[in-house]
Design an enzyme around this catalytic site. Structure first.
Site, short mmCIF file in Angstrom:
data_model
loop_
_atom_site.label_atom_id
_atom_site.label_comp_id
_atom_site.label_asym_id
_atom_site.label_seq_id
_atom_site.Cartn_x
_atom_site.Cartn_y
_atom_site.Cartn_z
N LYS A 31 67.36 67.85 30.98
CA LYS A 31 67.99 66.62 30.50
C LYS A 31 69.12 66.19 31.44
O LYS A 31 69.53 66.96 32.33
CB LYS A 31 68.51 66.86 29.08
CG LYS A 31 67.40 67.16 28.07
CD LYS A 31 67.98 67.38 26.67
CE LYS A 31 66.89 67.60 25.64
NZ LYS A 31 67.46 67.74 24.27
N TYR A 71 60.70 60.47 21.67
CA TYR A 71 61.36 60.98 20.47
C TYR A 71 60.99 60.17 19.21
O TYR A 71 61.78 60.12 18.27
CB TYR A 71 62.88 60.98 20.67
CG TYR A 71 63.37 62.14 21.53
CD1 TYR A 71 63.12 63.47 21.17
CD2 TYR A 71 64.11 61.91 22.69
CE1 TYR A 71 63.58 64.53 21.94
CE2 TYR A 71 64.58 62.97 23.48
CZ TYR A 71 64.32 64.27 23.09
OH TYR A 71 64.77 65.33 23.86
N ASN A 134 72.26 69.80 25.02
CA ASN A 134 71.56 71.10 25.08
C ASN A 134 70.61 71.25 26.26
O ASN A 134 69.69 72.06 26.25
CB ASN A 134 70.88 71.42 23.73
CG ASN A 134 69.80 70.43 23.37
OD1 ASN A 134 69.60 69.44 24.07
ND2 ASN A 134 69.10 70.68 22.29
N HIS A 137 64.53 70.16 27.31
CA HIS A 137 63.51 69.88 26.28
C HIS A 137 62.29 70.73 26.55
O HIS A 137 61.94 70.97 27.71
CB HIS A 137 63.10 68.40 26.33
CG HIS A 137 61.85 68.12 25.55
ND1 HIS A 137 61.87 67.90 24.18
CD2 HIS A 137 60.54 68.10 25.92
CE1 HIS A 137 60.62 67.73 23.76
NE2 HIS A 137 59.79 67.85 24.79
N GLU A 148 53.03 64.54 25.16
CA GLU A 148 54.19 64.36 26.05
C GLU A 148 53.75 64.34 27.52
O GLU A 148 54.25 63.52 28.30
CB GLU A 148 55.22 65.48 25.80
CG GLU A 148 55.87 65.33 24.44
CD GLU A 148 56.71 66.54 24.00
OE1 GLU A 148 57.27 66.48 22.90
OE2 GLU A 148 56.81 67.52 24.75
P1 IDP Z 1 64.23 70.37 20.09
O1 IDP Z 1 64.77 69.67 21.32
O2 IDP Z 1 64.70 71.80 20.04
O3 IDP Z 1 62.74 70.23 19.94
P2 IDP Z 1 64.52 68.36 18.01
O4 IDP Z 1 64.80 68.62 16.56
O5 IDP Z 1 63.17 67.87 18.39
O6 IDP Z 1 64.91 69.69 18.82
O7 IDP Z 1 65.62 67.32 18.50
C1 IDP Z 1 65.51 66.68 19.76
C2 IDP Z 1 66.86 66.64 20.40
O8 IDP Z 1 67.72 65.83 19.61
C3 IDP Z 1 67.58 67.97 20.51
O9 IDP Z 1 67.17 68.75 21.60
C4 IDP Z 1 69.02 67.53 20.63
O10 IDP Z 1 69.30 67.07 21.96
C5 IDP Z 1 69.05 66.31 19.71
N1 IDP Z 1 69.52 66.67 18.37
C6 IDP Z 1 68.85 67.35 17.41
N2 IDP Z 1 69.60 67.52 16.31
C7 IDP Z 1 70.78 66.91 16.58
C8 IDP Z 1 71.99 66.75 15.84
O11 IDP Z 1 72.11 67.18 14.68
N3 IDP Z 1 72.99 66.06 16.46
C9 IDP Z 1 72.89 65.57 17.72
N4 IDP Z 1 71.78 65.71 18.46
C10 IDP Z 1 70.73 66.38 17.90
MG MG Z 2 61.54 68.59 19.49
#
Ligand code: IDP
Ligand code: MG
Length: 172
Positions: A31, A71, A134, A137, A148
């Site tokens: 990212k 997303y 984080n 992805h 994807e």
């Molecule tokens: P993942 O990336 O581990 O698959 P997902 O639930 O698909 O997690 O969420 C996609 C991305 O959205 C996450 O990697 C993170 O960057 C962001 N995200 C998820 N939950 C939150 C939150 O509660 N606050 C802010 N950003 C979030």
């Molecule tokens: Mg995800």
């Protein structure tokens, strides 16, 4: 004679299934924060060292439209607008990695979505702090990986090649 033939067919079928399983693909993306923090090489190295095979690699600044498609499942979540803003804030490195159980193992290698819940030794556990930054992805299922990969790469951008490493990574 007939039994031998049947056993041989079963063996060939089992080998074919195993070979197909080794071709499982996952979509991994560094990212914008991972790129800005100079973590691209370190992340690629982890997937290489694990034994996965690189099939596609792209350095690109994604549009809001592409990210909204990527997303789409999260469109109703309160953090969706900030997620799109974060993800479109700079270039990303999009990749396709291939190997046995690459989707599941890729998720293990990433760690939990929220770095505070990620184990040390995982990418998120070692290299980042907050869920909204984080750094990486990874596809969460074989089905999403297929979607994807098709969204981010054309067929021409995916490279078919034989890795000599495979002889040593797999039992056969
Ligand atoms: P993942 O990336 O581990 O698959 P997902 O639930 O698909 O997690 O969420 C996609 C991305 O959205 C996450 O990697 C993170 O960057 C962001 N995200 C998820 N939950 C939150 C939150 O509660 N606050 C802010 N950003 C979030
Ligand atoms: Mg995800």
């Amino acid at each position: 004679m007939v039994i031998c033939l049947i056993l041989n067919c079963i063996k060939i079928l089992a080998e074919y299934i195993m070979e197909s399983a080794k071709e499982e693909r996952t979509f991994i993306m560094v990212k914008p924060d991972g790129v800005q923090r100079g973590l691209v090489g370190k992340i690629i190295k982890r997937f290489e060292q694990k034994g996965f095979k690189l099939i596609g690699l792209k350095f690109t600044w994604p549009s809001d439209d592409l990210l909204s498609k990527h997303y789409a499942d999260l469109a109703n979540r309160p953090f969706f607008p900030t997620l799109i803003k974060y993800m479109s804030s700079g270039p990303v490195v999009a990749m396709v990695w291939e190997g046995l159980n690459s989707v599941k193992m890729g998720r293990f290698m990433l760690g939990a979505t929220d770095p505070k819940d990620s184990n040390p030794g995982t990418i998120r556990g070692d290299l980042c702090i907050q869920v909204g930054r984080n750094i990486i992805h990874g596809s969460d299922s074989v089905e999403s990986a297929k979607k994807e990969i098709a969204l981010w790469f054309s067929d021409k951008e995916l490279v078919q090649w034989t890795s000599n490493n495979d002889l040593w990574v797999y039992e056969k």
